[in-house]
Enzyme design. Sequence first.
Site, PDB file in Angstrom:
ATOM      1  CG  ASP A  14       0.651  25.364  16.027  1.00  0.00           C
ATOM      2  OD1 ASP A  14       1.459  24.411  16.121  1.00  0.00           O
ATOM      3  OD2 ASP A  14       1.010  26.543  15.900  1.00  0.00           O
ATOM      4  CG  ASP A 123      -4.382  36.952  15.948  1.00  0.00           C
ATOM      5  OD1 ASP A 123      -4.991  38.010  15.691  1.00  0.00           O
ATOM      6  OD2 ASP A 123      -3.696  36.345  15.117  1.00  0.00           O
ATOM      7  CB  SER A 174       3.358  32.373  10.617  1.00  0.00           C
ATOM      8  OG  SER A 174       2.101  32.652  11.173  1.00  0.00           O
TER       9      SER A 174
END
Length: 411
Positions: A14, A123, A174
């Site tokens: 990403d 986050d 993840s």
Amino acid sequence: MKDKVVLAYSGGLDTSVAIRWIGEKYQMKVIALSIDLGAEKDYEGIRQKALKVGAAKALVVDAKDTFINDYVFPALQADAIYEGQYTLATALARPLIAKLLVQTALKNKATAVAHGCTGKGNDQVRFDVSVLALAPQLDVIAPAREWGFTREETIEYAKRYGIPVPVTVKSPYSIDENLWGKSIECGILEDPWAEPPEEVFTWTKSPQKAPNKPQYVEIGFEQGIPVSLDGKTMGGVELVEKLNVIAGEHGVGRIDHLENRLVGIKSREVYEAPAATVLLAAHLALEQMTLGKDQLRFKARVAQEYADIVYNGLWFSAMHDDLTAYVKSTQTHVDGTVRVKLFKGKATVVGRKSPKSLYSYKLATYDKEDKFDQSASVGFIQIFGLPVKTQAQVQRKLDKSLRKIEEGEFV
Ligand code: ARG
């Protein structure tokens, strides 16, 4: 000249795509900043990769000491655990990363910072609020929140521009890691009924396969800060690293948490936090020996507030400063050693000692050394029980079974 933006760069798919995407969408030069918080990665390789995929500049900062001493240990002193389970590894790292992004942006005269968070998690809040507190003049760019790509589209974009797609993107999980712990999300874990498969755990042995013999560790504390392991004085980073390995070997520190995110989503989170689990248990045990009853009760409430503040991204807030001042004041006498037994997935405190101990053998013992004056209890109880007696006489209905006896009807 083009404007500059400092991107928190992990080296993953990403943020690699983000370097290219920011250049295209915002016409900005990207400075990639990678921060070593103890995850085992090839940071020089990551730096090279950033340049390869189009960063104008790529930096690596080793922030392990700052992370442990200025973020993790203060949270340990506070006994911070979110919702009774999560030891806050990721949440504690974000304000530090945000601060380093801001510092780098100011040094390089950048006008923005960027991060790889999506719009669904905690986050993004932690980064954005930290930047608002530290340097509100900076813009925040969050490509993964803005571009609306699916996983497949991200991979496609990467392939189109020759951005290497790491084999690990095949993993359905993840992951985020630093010295204080590892978090695992996605894949089968999104079914809260499914037991986490063994493959998600890389820091901890399965308790079933852990050694059949217990191991004991002794943690020395000074003012609530761990300063030694098994009698050997060492720095925080080394101590946490060592303890992660030792406790992980015994399967200690696996956490399965159905967690309440700040953005309103319940999410199933699996964590591995061996050192954090041991240190939090040991620290609390030492506080039980060195703090008074009222301090312990009030501090437990502060701990919950403190954990929420950290979880909710409010590290750079006045409320956090105030709670920290209180916590620091409580730690003055939290000195001593705690002995913890590690065995088959459990960390059990089995011994504690302190030069500042409030435990008095002479008061606690039933042996001949007893110095507690039992006759003094009589007067104490009369006064302590006085309001109960007074109120019961005026307002309390006579207990049914007692009334029957009074009325001569024996049961
Ligand atoms: N649920 C945890 C938290 O909110 C872990 C988040 C992990 N973050 C990530 N980008 N994978 O702190």
